[in-house]
Design an enzyme around this catalytic site. Sequence first.
Site, short mmCIF file in Angstrom:
data_model
loop_
_atom_site.label_atom_id
_atom_site.label_comp_id
_atom_site.label_asym_id
_atom_site.label_seq_id
_atom_site.Cartn_x
_atom_site.Cartn_y
_atom_site.Cartn_z
N HIS A 176 72.30 -40.02 -54.32
CA HIS A 176 72.78 -39.50 -53.05
C HIS A 176 71.86 -38.38 -52.58
CE1 HIS A 176 76.99 -40.97 -54.38
NE2 HIS A 176 76.56 -41.76 -53.41
N TYR A 189 72.58 -35.06 -58.09
CA TYR A 189 72.80 -35.34 -59.52
C TYR A 189 73.56 -36.65 -59.77
CZ TYR A 189 72.14 -30.31 -58.93
OH TYR A 189 71.68 -29.08 -58.52
N HIS A 190 73.27 -37.68 -58.95
CA HIS A 190 73.98 -38.96 -59.09
C HIS A 190 73.03 -40.15 -59.24
CE1 HIS A 190 77.49 -37.05 -56.58
NE2 HIS A 190 77.44 -36.59 -57.82
N PRO A 191 72.04 -40.13 -60.13
CA PRO A 191 71.15 -41.30 -60.27
C PRO A 191 71.90 -42.50 -60.86
CG PRO A 191 70.74 -39.73 -62.03
CD PRO A 191 71.69 -39.05 -61.09
#
Length: 594
Positions: free
Chosen positions: A321, A522-524
Amino acid sequence: MFIMYFLSNFVSNLTSDMTGLISVVTAYVRTAAIFFLGTYSYENSDLPIEELYDFVVVGSGSAGSAVAARLCEVRGWSVLLLESGGTTPPEAMVPGYNPFVILHGVQPMWGYKSEPQKHACKNYAGHQIPIPRGRTVGGSSAVNFLMHVRGNRRDFDRWAALGNPGWDYDSVLPYFKKLETYRGEVTNLTAPYHGYSGPVVVEGKAWGTDVMKAFLKAGKELGFPTIDPNAFTQIGVRRCHMAHVTKVLFNHDKRAVGVHYMKNGRQHLARVRREVVLSAGAIGSPHLLLLSGVGDKKHLRQFRIPVVAHVPGVGQNLQDHPGIFGLTWTVDPGRATTFGRHLSMAAATKFAYHRQGPLTSPFGPEGNAWFSFGYKNDPEWPDAQLVIVSITPALDSGLLISDTLGYDKEFSRRYFGPLAGQEGINMGPYVTVPRSRGSITLRSADPKHHPVIDPNYLSHPEDVEILVKGIKLALAVGNTTAFKQGLGAKFHDMVLPGCEAEAYGSDHYWACFARHMVSTVYHPVGTCKMAPASDPMGVVDHALRVRGVSGLRVADASIMPVIVAGNTNAAAIMIGEKAADIIKQDWLITIPLL
């Protein structure tokens, strides 16, 4: 407790001695956390070498912990859970302290950094950004901001429509309910969407500043409802819900038979009777597959890695994101989060003896909102999420936060300097389902070397368009009576360095702002894509089995074909819960009806 007394007087007068400050804050939060919780350890220094297990699970993050725990429920099965990091640091166990784990960069972080970005991150040092990922028991869930958002039901229905049966919303909802003990507010409409006896406690934000109250009021002022995003609708406003493996081993039949791992500087072997499950995350899982010979054969041969299976999708389809941190307002004193409030004797006492006060909630996050701008043919499927935090990048006068985010030092001094030490807020939009795609590839064949991480942010123009609309919506929220009069909010309207050529306030200006200020939230996900055999870039099937080999599955956020429209931790735990049941069923274990 002398250090608590010292910090309560010290934090309000920050110095320019960064090394000294880091040392003092580190000592404080660790001493205080040990006082609250005591000491503990998950490590087992006597782990046997070359032991045979039924299952080896690689990674103890959100998904891996769920997989291992549920597999252990089967009597007679032996499960080895391998984690590269060690014991979760005590400060990560106190909600109000765990962001400081990221800030002062202690051991539980991998220390990843992106490649220089072509289309974005222009005000970051080297056009690169830090990508914090947890390296400890609990993985990134041990150091995150505790937001529990499942995503939109349409996300999961899309997964199924892409050729992954059993992953539609109605099929995964029972696993979301199974994992949670919900203690938040419910209505007759929302109660059926929650679980009440699972291992993960989910509750409303226990403590908040005046910013949270103003945010909810601003939503009403603009006509948006207050919602439960994990129930039947996601459009609206809500307060926040809060051993290093080096290689998989295969036999001549391409069946996974164990893993090599490093412990205390020595290499060990763990063999399996049944399966290896990779739950090392969207960076770690594809990296380990590539190191083990599963990936694009041209890429593997470039590093002289023997090819076990040609699976070109490994490491591709990286999604995150893209979000903005730096759209800031100052507020009246006493309205937002401060270091003094979190690192005070009063806060420590309230938490230690009553589990109340600011330390019960993470440092900064206050609320979320989801909005549809019409980019999808469904008004209930959001295009953007707006996250509000009650701090600015200049709260600490440039000592820690700016470097942690990765800003260029000169840019940070020029742009955020006028805000130094002032209370304030940041409202950052991010694209819920970005079109841009990146990749994880090898830097070398040495497992100690981090992979090449290229998120390729804002390579698709639609992502920029959505961020521009999100910025304008954030400005509308900041212009409400609830913010202007209730908080004394004043927007930091200085022209952004790098965007001087654009007319201030125009769409072109905000697009420039987005390209300069966008970063990770922080959403890989997505780098071991779940897909049917007809998709040449698929890595695992709907049962999470890796293509071209046997005895090997992936169960973590990397299997998402498309990212969910919300924070990814809850979905990762759901994947772990469902993966465990899939594995049990494949080994003829009866699964109770959910």
